[in-house]
Every structure is written in structure tokens, then in C-alpha cells.
Design a protein around this motif. Structure first.
Motif, PDB file in Angstrom:
ATOM      1  N   SER A 222       3.778  -5.306  10.482  1.00 45.23           N
ATOM      2  CA  SER A 222       3.276  -5.133   9.187  1.00 45.23           C
ATOM      3  C   SER A 222       2.904  -6.380   8.269  1.00 45.23           C
ATOM      4  CB  SER A 222       3.827  -4.044   8.227  1.00 45.23           C
ATOM      5  OG  SER A 222       3.491  -3.857   7.146  1.00 45.23           O
ATOM      6  N   GLY A 223       4.240  -6.951   7.939  1.00 45.28           N
ATOM      7  CA  GLY A 223       4.059  -8.186   7.238  1.00 45.28           C
ATOM      8  C   GLY A 223       4.058  -7.937   5.804  1.00 45.28           C
ATOM      9  N   GLY A 224       3.877  -6.780   5.129  1.00 41.42           N
ATOM     10  CA  GLY A 224       3.720  -6.403   3.727  1.00 41.42           C
ATOM     11  C   GLY A 224       2.329  -6.528   3.390  1.00 41.42           C
ATOM     12  N   LEU A 225       1.977  -6.097   1.978  1.00 46.48           N
ATOM     13  CA  LEU A 225       0.813  -6.316   1.417  1.00 46.48           C
ATOM     14  C   LEU A 225       0.373  -7.628   1.187  1.00 46.48           C
ATOM     15  CD1 LEU A 225       0.921  -3.329  -0.999  1.00 46.48           C
ATOM     16  CD2 LEU A 225      -0.370  -3.398   1.077  1.00 46.48           C
ATOM     17  N   ASN A 226      -0.904  -8.056   1.492  1.00 49.54           N
ATOM     18  CA  ASN A 226      -1.673  -9.125   1.035  1.00 49.54           C
ATOM     19  C   ASN A 226      -2.233  -8.844  -0.239  1.00 49.54           C
ATOM     20  OD1 ASN A 226      -3.474 -11.270   0.641  1.00 49.54           O
ATOM     21  ND2 ASN A 226      -4.171 -11.449   2.752  1.00 49.54           N
ATOM     22  N   LEU A 227      -1.475  -9.468  -1.302  1.00 48.37           N
ATOM     23  CA  LEU A 227      -1.661  -9.291  -2.669  1.00 48.37           C
ATOM     24  C   LEU A 227      -3.063  -9.743  -3.028  1.00 48.37           C
ATOM     25  CD1 LEU A 227       1.618 -10.255  -4.351  1.00 48.37           C
ATOM     26  CD2 LEU A 227       0.795  -7.936  -3.782  1.00 48.37           C
ATOM     27  N   LYS A 228      -3.569 -10.983  -2.478  1.00 49.23           N
ATOM     28  CA  LYS A 228      -4.923 -11.218  -2.749  1.00 49.23           C
ATOM     29  C   LYS A 228      -5.852 -10.087  -2.516  1.00 49.23           C
ATOM     30  CE  LYS A 228      -4.109 -14.839  -0.513  1.00 49.23           C
ATOM     31  NZ  LYS A 228      -4.312 -16.134   0.385  1.00 49.23           N
ATOM     32  N   MET A 229      -5.845  -9.643  -1.225  1.00 51.56           N
ATOM     33  CA  MET A 229      -6.805  -8.608  -0.673  1.00 51.56           C
ATOM     34  C   MET A 229      -6.605  -7.426  -1.056  1.00 51.56           C
ATOM     35  SD  MET A 229      -8.972 -10.171   1.157  1.00 51.56           S
ATOM     36  CE  MET A 229      -9.319 -11.849   2.011  1.00 51.56           C
ATOM     37  N   THR A 230      -5.478  -6.930  -1.668  1.00 49.33           N
ATOM     38  CA  THR A 230      -5.151  -5.574  -2.428  1.00 49.33           C
ATOM     39  C   THR A 230      -5.921  -5.762  -3.581  1.00 49.33           C
ATOM     40  OG1 THR A 230      -2.840  -5.437  -1.504  1.00 49.33           O
ATOM     41  CG2 THR A 230      -3.363  -4.279  -3.480  1.00 49.33           C
ATOM     42  N   LEU A 231      -6.022  -6.838  -4.509  1.00 47.29           N
ATOM     43  CA  LEU A 231      -6.714  -6.998  -5.781  1.00 47.29           C
ATOM     44  C   LEU A 231      -8.082  -6.842  -5.490  1.00 47.29           C
ATOM     45  CD1 LEU A 231      -6.978  -7.536  -8.585  1.00 47.29           C
ATOM     46  CD2 LEU A 231      -6.770  -9.770  -8.283  1.00 47.29           C
ATOM     47  N   CYS A 232      -8.658  -7.366  -4.236  1.00 47.00           N
ATOM     48  CA  CYS A 232     -10.267  -7.391  -4.070  1.00 47.00           C
ATOM     49  C   CYS A 232     -10.716  -6.182  -3.625  1.00 47.00           C
ATOM     50  CB  CYS A 232     -10.385  -8.520  -3.107  1.00 47.00           C
ATOM     51  SG  CYS A 232     -10.154 -10.220  -3.355  1.00 47.00           S
ATOM     52  N   LEU A 233      -9.544  -5.275  -2.868  1.00 50.48           N
ATOM     53  CA  LEU A 233      -9.875  -3.897  -2.591  1.00 50.48           C
ATOM     54  C   LEU A 233     -10.022  -3.138  -3.688  1.00 50.48           C
ATOM     55  CD1 LEU A 233     -10.420  -1.724  -0.182  1.00 50.48           C
ATOM     56  CD2 LEU A 233      -7.708  -1.450  -0.297  1.00 50.48           C
ATOM     57  N   LEU A 234      -9.128  -3.430  -4.744  1.00 49.11           N
ATOM     58  CA  LEU A 234      -9.214  -2.399  -5.911  1.00 49.11           C
ATOM     59  C   LEU A 234     -10.348  -2.807  -6.701  1.00 49.11           C
ATOM     60  CD1 LEU A 234      -7.729  -0.822  -8.034  1.00 49.11           C
ATOM     61  CD2 LEU A 234      -6.620  -2.644  -9.084  1.00 49.11           C
ATOM     62  N   ILE A 235     -10.720  -4.082  -7.042  1.00 50.29           N
ATOM     63  CA  ILE A 235     -11.977  -4.371  -7.555  1.00 50.29           C
ATOM     64  C   ILE A 235     -13.371  -3.733  -6.869  1.00 50.29           C
ATOM     65  CG2 ILE A 235     -13.612  -6.204  -8.157  1.00 50.29           C
ATOM     66  CD1 ILE A 235     -11.198  -7.931  -8.417  1.00 50.29           C
ATOM     67  N   ALA A 236     -13.333  -3.562  -5.410  1.00 48.34           N
ATOM     68  CA  ALA A 236     -14.233  -2.849  -4.716  1.00 48.34           C
ATOM     69  C   ALA A 236     -14.510  -1.560  -5.045  1.00 48.34           C
ATOM     70  CB  ALA A 236     -13.985  -3.272  -3.255  1.00 48.34           C
ATOM     71  N   TRP A 237     -13.429  -0.895  -5.162  1.00 48.73           N
ATOM     72  CA  TRP A 237     -13.336   0.699  -5.344  1.00 48.73           C
ATOM     73  C   TRP A 237     -13.527   0.938  -6.644  1.00 48.73           C
ATOM     74  CZ3 TRP A 237     -14.151   4.255  -2.173  1.00 48.73           C
ATOM     75  CH2 TRP A 237     -13.766   4.041  -0.946  1.00 48.73           C
ATOM     76  N   VAL A 238     -13.281   0.195  -7.676  1.00 52.84           N
ATOM     77  CA  VAL A 238     -13.753   0.140  -9.077  1.00 52.84           C
ATOM     78  C   VAL A 238     -15.510   0.274  -9.203  1.00 52.84           C
ATOM     79  CG1 VAL A 238     -13.703  -0.898 -11.404  1.00 52.84           C
ATOM     80  CG2 VAL A 238     -11.527  -0.544 -10.049  1.00 52.84           C
ATOM     81  N   MET A 239     -15.833  -0.827  -8.371  1.00 53.29           N
ATOM     82  CA  MET A 239     -17.234  -1.070  -8.419  1.00 53.29           C
ATOM     83  C   MET A 239     -17.974   0.228  -7.949  1.00 53.29           C
ATOM     84  SD  MET A 239     -17.402  -4.954  -7.060  1.00 53.29           S
ATOM     85  CE  MET A 239     -19.209  -5.114  -6.910  1.00 53.29           C
ATOM     86  N   VAL A 240     -17.439   0.632  -6.777  1.00 53.15           N
ATOM     87  CA  VAL A 240     -18.026   1.966  -6.162  1.00 53.15           C
ATOM     88  C   VAL A 240     -18.078   3.101  -7.114  1.00 53.15           C
ATOM     89  CG1 VAL A 240     -17.867   3.754  -4.228  1.00 53.15           C
ATOM     90  CG2 VAL A 240     -17.695   0.990  -3.821  1.00 53.15           C
ATOM     91  N   CYS A 241     -16.806   3.224  -7.600  1.00 63.86           N
ATOM     92  CA  CYS A 241     -16.596   4.251  -8.619  1.00 63.86           C
ATOM     93  C   CYS A 241     -17.334   4.499  -9.644  1.00 63.86           C
ATOM     94  CB  CYS A 241     -14.948   4.558  -9.055  1.00 63.86           C
ATOM     95  SG  CYS A 241     -14.550   5.772  -9.870  1.00 63.86           S
ATOM     96  N   MET A 242     -17.604   3.447 -10.485  1.00 66.49           N
ATOM     97  CA  MET A 242     -18.350   3.112 -11.479  1.00 66.49           C
ATOM     98  C   MET A 242     -19.939   3.503 -11.048  1.00 66.49           C
ATOM     99  SD  MET A 242     -16.319   2.807 -13.862  1.00 66.49           S
ATOM    100  CE  MET A 242     -17.492   2.382 -15.256  1.00 66.49           C
ATOM    101  N   ALA A 243     -20.329   2.827 -10.215  1.00 69.72           N
ATOM    102  CA  ALA A 243     -21.473   3.087  -9.436  1.00 69.72           C
ATOM    103  C   ALA A 243     -22.113   4.628  -9.290  1.00 69.72           C
ATOM    104  CB  ALA A 243     -22.115   2.188  -8.551  1.00 69.72           C
TER     105      ALA A 243
END
Length: 729
Positions: A222-243
Motif C-alpha cells: 500500500s505505501g500509505g496515502l499520496n497526499l498530493k494526489m489526495t488533495l487533487c482528488l478532493l478538488i476534482a470531486w468538489v468540482m464535480v459536486c458543484m457542477a
């Protein structure tokens, strides 16, 4: 209601969901006049087009597209996605170049357009999402709608991760030079050397696997969470949700940008690439047909699969978008138009990709020649005699043709010891034949080519912004394929459901932003959609053509469109398309059965990919994805076959309504049947007949009342049923 009831006047404000049968069963069974009456559906002209999109005075109506252009852009945005940019060019390169366009176009005509037309017509006629549409057409196959929702959810989970990756690269593109322009240097005391992992691969490959994904060596690590990609995924879902929060009222406006911007970028890239050296080599390679490959069955299978997924069939997004159309919209024209745009977009993207790859191949070939010329210079006077070098060759500027001439002479003279010299071929065709698809094309090959562009940061920003928009367009249709049927079926608030769905998807999506997340993306891409969607579309075709009846469906289309579709569709829906889909399903199942489930892992020590088999829990997960996606179909079938749940077949549909006012009786009236229920015109009619009104005959009329959730109630007129139409749709 007893006939001798007192004069009463009160208003009931509670929402009730009942069926037509339930309403009638509450009436006095001893009333002969009531028994003889029956329900009809009347074509009241002023109500024919009084669907929600035409405007009414309800508090909250079923949304409608602001314009035909907005609707077309939504369908184009859903069907045109990342696959057009990085899957179609790869298939062209792999399956005969220009010759691949022949089977693809043929299958688009005989499979793609008929099935796309079918889904558009079903959604527009029934005016419900996938759950309500297939539940009405064939209650025992009502699980098809839930299966579509499951597939949409699985696809949305990993598809938004790709948007997150694109956002990460987009944010890194505002640098000169680009961060993946060259390998990083490592300092060890006084020594400085190139990062070994990068030196063994390439700068763009290293940046993708190490800087962006920070990938682990296997899916088990697993290696744990990739924090950079976690933040990008959050932004992507916020964009989808707002739209999507307001449904098509919000996403429809975003479509103007998300659907059109990729075309601007593709055209700009094509013009720029054509001005670069070697771009025509790539296009020539692309359109040089290899006719012998076209005769292979594998080519036709892959072409059929690409047609199938390119149009978004089976996801429910097509049905959801078309359900917001007017009843008389020409959906046949829409099917042909969107399918044609999709095909032309794939060709445009292929031209761009091969023009850029042709430029990249020339750059790499020039580097290869320069490197090997240095080797030849070092061999002169020892392993290689200077007499073997043609007199006209200037070592300060050796062209690929000069290099090829030198190596041919050296190979002819030193045939036995030529391999020991380590001289590479340096052929542009070899570079172009390196088939790259998916993330490898977008995040490695294309990014490497852009590093050689003048003003490379600008083109990188444009490219990854285009990927974000392509991804969002497809995500809107995918999420709409979940939200619309769920809201229609369970009457939940769209805003709350959309936010909850996006939050849940982000939480589960954390699986994909671990260091091993890329392997799970590949797993979901391979197993969560292919076979389940094929099963769903086969059953959709069977449900319409054989259960509901293709003749009956044609009558509905004629009533809806005002003309009868070409007879071509009759034979496609009833015979040809189901057979082709079954053959495609069998071929896909055989391929999955014969090929052990595996994935490509990036091995850090080797700095290259290596195919690994899934562990036992990974195999179980692959099987679970397929099973969960199709499980609703047999479950609903069994429950309704044994009458464990109601299929609603004895009533037109389930309706949501607000109980009408009980009004004052006329003095001396002997019969108050005419005032039992206030007549209302359906707006967002749960009945699958938009624009019609189900009513009870009454002496007077009252203002239309609405339910608190904004939907019309439905009253009923009792008269003879001689005008009841035969068509159920």
C-alpha cells in the motif's frame, strides 16, 4: 367517501405516493356508476406539450434543457472523453492504421447508432432515469437500471482519479523549464550524479511514476496515502459536486466550456504540430493501411468494443440526459449527429496524436543518430576503417539518411562482429511502432513531446486543461446516470443526494490515491465495466425488441417523432445487434477466462514495468466487481418472478401527488362522485406518457395543486375507456 358525507372543506398538505389502483380501491365499491367508469388517457391539446420544460406554475418542476445546443453539448461531452484521445489512436496504430477506420465506421453504423438511438428514445419517451425506464418497459428486468447505476458508480470512482492526475500535471505546468524536462541530479557529498531510476528510464517516465504517483512495487504494498494526489482528488470531486448540485440547471451551463474547449485545444495542437519537423511522418504512418491486419477477428472485436464504450451505452447517462427533452424532440437526428461528432473527434484526436508523435519520433531519432555517430567516431582507426565512411559525410552534421548509409556499409563488411559494436538502427518507423495507450500516452509520451515544443509550458497547460475538461464532460454524464434515476425513484432531494454521493465516492476513492492506487485504477478499468456493461446493453436490447416488442416500440416512436423510423432499425434491434452483442460478450468472457488476471507493476530497481499476477485477494476483488455490477439484474428478476415485490404492472405507474381539497357540495346534489378528487394535469408525470393527463370527469375545474416536493399531483376523471391507446410508452 360515503355519498351522504357532510359539507367539508380542508386541505391536506402531506405528500403521499400511491398507485392508480390504490386510489381507486379506496372508493365505494357499492357505487354502480363508479364501477362502470374507467381510466382513460386523453390527448388534451393544450396539455400535450405542457411538460415541465414548457413551463408551468409549479413550485419546483422537472428541469429541462435551456436549449437544444446545451443538450447536444451535454451528450457530446459525455460520449467524447479521454478514450477518444488515448484509446482510439492506440487502436488505430495497433490494428492496421487507416484500415482500422473501415471496421470501426461500419460497426458504428450497424451497432453504435441503433443502440444510441434506442437509449435516447427510451429516455425521452418515458422521461425517467434508467431505473424508472427499464422498470416500466419490463418490470422483471427492472434491475437493469440499478446495474447501470452500479457500473456508473464504479467508473466514477476511478475516472475522477484520472482528472485528479490531470489537475496535478496542470498545476506543475506553470514552470520554465517543465519539471519533467530532464532527470534530477542527486548530490552525494562532493559527487553529483543523475538519479539512477531516471537514468535507466526517461525524465517523463520518472516524473510520472516517482514524482506524481510515488508508486509502490506491487498492489500488495500500500505505501500509505499520496497526499498530493489526495488533495487533487478532493478538488476534482468538489468540482464535480458543484457542477452537478443543481442537476442539468448547473451542469448544462458548464457544458458550454467543458465540451467546446477540448476542440479548441485539439485544433490548436494540430496546427502547431503540423508546423513541426516530422509531423507528416506520423500522419503518414497513421493512414498507411495494413489491410492484412484488418482480416483478423481481433481487430473487429476491438473495434466493436471501442464503438460500444465511445458512445457511453449502458451507463444510463444517455437515458438521463434525454429524459429532460421535450416529447417531440427528434432524437433520431440527435443520435446520428452525436455519433458522427464522436467519430470525427476520434479522427481529429488521432491526427493530433500522430502528428505530435511523429515530431517526437524525429527528435528521438536525431538523438539516436548523434549518440551512435559518437560511437562510430570512437571506433575509427580501430574496429572501423576510415575507408568505410563515404566521402560526402560530414560528422559535424550527420542526417538519418547518412547514418543509415554508414551502418549498411559497416554491417556488410563486418557482418560477424557488427553486433559487438552496439550500433542501434535509429529508424523513425521503429519509434512510431512503439504502441502507447492510456496514461502512458498522456502522461509520458505526450508530455515528453511537449518538452521539445517552443513555449512548452503554454502547450502543457492547454493539454492538461483539455484532459480535465474531457474528463469532466464524461463525469457529468456518469454522475447524472446515478442521480437522475435515484431521485426519480426515491424522491430524494437532488442537492443532498448529489453531495452525499460525491462525499461517499471521495471516501472510497482514497483507495486509488495510495502509492499502489494506480494498480487499483487498472483493476477497476479492466473488470468493473467491460463485461457488466455488455450484459446490461444486451438485456436492454432484448427488453425493447423482444419483451416490449419492436413493433410496439416503432408505434411509440412514430407517435413521438411524427414519422416512422427507417426499417433498418427494426432489423438491427430485433436480430442483428443482439447477435453481435452476444458474440462480443462471449469473446470478452473467453478472453478474460484465457488470460490470467494481471497488472503491470513498476519495479523501482529495474526502472521498468513488469507484468505481475494478482494475489488471491486481488482475484476475489476482480470477481466481486463483475458480480456486484450485474447482481441487481437477477435479484430483481427473482423477486418479481415470485411476486415478492410489486412490479406495478397493474397500474400505469406509481405517482407522487398531494391529496386534493375536498370542496363544498352543491345543495341538493345526489351524487358527489364528480368532486371526490380534484383533476390535475401531470407535469413531471411519473406516468410514462409525458404531456398526457389522467383525470376524472368533473363539472368544474380548480387551479392545479402541487405537492410540497414541487411535483404535480394527479387527479382522475372517470369515463369510458374507448380511447385508451394501445401503446404503453
Amino acid at each position: 367517501m360515503p355519498k351522504n358525507s357532510k359539507v367539508v372543506k380542508k386541505e391536506l398538505d402531506d405528500d403521499v405516493t400511491e398507485s392508480v389502483r390504490d386510489l381507486l380501491s379506496n372508493e365505494d365499491t357499492c357505487d354502480d356508476s363508479f364501477k362502470k367508469s374507467s381510466l382513460i388517457v386523453s390527448d388534451v391539446q393544450e396539455d400535450k406539450d405542457r411538460d415541465l420544460e414548457d413551463g408551468s406554475d409549479t413550485e419546483e418542476e422537472r428541469p429541462a434543457w435551456n436549449s437544444k445546443l446545451q443538450y447536444i453539448l451535454a451528450q457530446v461531452g459525455f460520449s467524447v472523453g479521454l478514450g477518444n484521445v488515448w484509446r482510439f489512436p492506440y487502436l488505430c496504430q495497433k490494428n492496421g492504421g487507416g484500415a482500422y477506420l473501415v471496421p470501426y465506421l461500419l460497426l458504428l453504423i450497424v451497432i453504435g447508432i441503433p443502440l444510441f438511438f434506442l437509449e435516447l428514445a427510451v429516455g425521452q419517451r418515458i422521461r425517467r432515469g434508467s431505473i424508472g425506464a427499464w422498470n416500466y418497459i419490463s418490470p422483471r428486468l427492472g434491475g437493469l437500471g440499478f446495474a447501470s447505476c452500479m457500473v456508473c458508480f464504479f467508473v466514477a470512482l476511478y475516472y475522477n482519479v484520472i482528472i485528479g492526475w490531470s489537475l496535478f500535471y496542470f498545476s506543475k505546468s506553470f514552470q520554465q523549464p517543465l519539471p519533467w524536462h530532464e532527470c534530477p541530479l542527486v548530490k552525494n557529498g562532493t559527487n553529483t550524479y543523475v538519479e539512477p531510476e531516471c537514468d535507466k528510464s526517461s525524465a517523463t517516465t520518472y516524473f510520472w511514476y516517482r514524482e506524481a504517483l510515488d508508486i509502490s512495487n506491487s498492489i500488495s504494498e500500500s505505501g500509505g496515502l499520496n497526499l498530493k494526489m489526495t488533495l487533487c482528488l478532493l478538488i476534482a470531486w468538489v468540482m464535480v459536486c458543484m457542477a452537478m448540485i443543481k442537476g442539468i440547471q448547473s451542469s448544462g451551463k458548464v457544458m458550454y466550456f467543458s465540451s467546446l474547449f477540448p476542440y479548441v485545444v485539439l485544433i490548436c495542437f494540430l496546427v502547431r504540430a503540423l508546423l513541426l519537423k516530422g509531423s507528416l511522418d506520423g500522419i503518414q504512418h497513421m493512414f498507411t493501411p495494413k489491410l492484412e491486419i484488418m482480416l483478423e477477428a481481433k481487430v473487429w472485436r476491438e473495434a466493436a468494443t471501442q464503438v460500444f464504450f465511445a458512445l457511453g451505452l449502458g451507463f444510463g447517462g444517455v437515458i438521463a440526459f434525454s429524459s429532460y427533452n421535450k416529447r417531440d424532440n427528434n432524437c433520431h437526428f440527435d443520435a446520428v449527429l452525436v455519433s458522427s461528432i464522436n467519430f470525427l473527434t476520434s479522427v481529429l484526436a488521432t491526427l493530433v496524436v500522430f502528428a505530435v508523435l511523429g515530431f517526437k519520433a524525429n527528435v528521438m531519432n536525431t538523438k539516436c543518430v548523434a549518440m551512435n555517430v559518437k560511437k562510430i567516431i570512437g571506433y575509427l582507426g580501430n574496429e572501423i576503417s576510415p575507408d568505410l565512411i563515404p566521402k560526402h559525410i560530414d560528422f559535424s552534421h550527420v542526417t538519418p539518411e547518412d547514418y543509415r548509409q554508414m551502418t549498411d556499409i559497416i554491417h556488410g563488411v563486418k557482418e560477424d562482429s557488427y553486433a559487438a559494436l552496439g550500433l542501434e538502427t535509429c529508424d523513425i518507423e521503429d519509434e512510431l511502432n512503439k504502441a502507447v495507450q492510456g496514461t502512458g500516452l498522456a502522461f509520458i509520451a505526450f508530455t515528453e513531446a511537449m518538452t521539445h515544443f517552443p513555449a512548452s509550458p503554454f502547450w502543457s497547460v492547454m493539454f492538461f486543461l483539455m484532459l480535465v475538461n474531457l474528463g469532466l464532460g464524461s463525469m457529468f454524464g456518469t454522475i447524472e446516470g446515478i442521480i437522475t434515476p435515484m431521485v426519480d425513484t426515491f424522491k430524494v432531494r437532488k442537492e443532498f443526494f448529489t453531495a452525499g454521493c460525491c462525499l461517499l465516492a471521495f471516501s472510497i476513492g482514497l483507495l486509488f490515491v495510495q502509492r499502489s492506487g494506480n494498480y487499483f485504477v487498472a483493476m477497476f478499468d479492466d473488470y468493473s465495466a467491460t463485461v457488466p456493461l455488455l450484459i446490461v446493453v444486451v438485456l436492454e436490447n432484448v427488453a425493447v425488441a423482444w419483451v416490449y416488442g419492436v413493433d410496439r416500440f416503432f408505434e411509440d416512436l412514430k407517435d413521438m417523432l411524427g414519422f416512422s423510423p427507417f426499417r433498418f432499425y427494426y432489423y438491427m434491434w430485433k436480430y442483428f445487434t443482439p447477435c453481435v452483442l452476444l458474440a462480443l460478450l462471449a469473446a470478452s468472457a473467453i478472453q478474460l477466462g484465457m488470460t490470467p488476471p494481471s497488472y503491470n507493476a513498476w519495479i523501482e530497481e529495474l526502472a521498468q514495468e513488469k507484468a505481475l499476477l494478482y494475489p488471491p485477494w486481488g482475484l476475489a476483488m476482480c470477481g466481486s466487481l463483475v458480480a456486484l455490477a450485474v447482481l441487481p439484474v437477477p435479484v430483481v428478476f427473482v423477486l418479481r418472478f415470485f411476486d415478492l415485490i410489486s412490479d406495478g404492472s397493474s397500474s400505469l405507474s406509481n405517482v407522487s401527488y398531494k391529496k386534493g381539497r375536498i370542496i363544498k357540495e352543491s345543495p341538493g346534489a345526489e351524487d358527489d362522485d364528480t368532486s371526490l378528487i380534484q383533476g390535475k394535469s401531470p407535469s413531471e408525470a411519473p406516468s410514462p406518457m409525458p404531456g398526457k393527463s389522467i383525470y376524472r370527469k368533473q363539472s368544474g375545474s380548480q387551479d392545479v395543486d402541487t405537492a410540497p416536493n414541487g411535483r404535480y399531483g394527479i387527479g382522475y376523471l372517470m369515463t369510458d375507456g374507448s380511447d385508451m391507446p394501445e401503446s404503453g410508452l
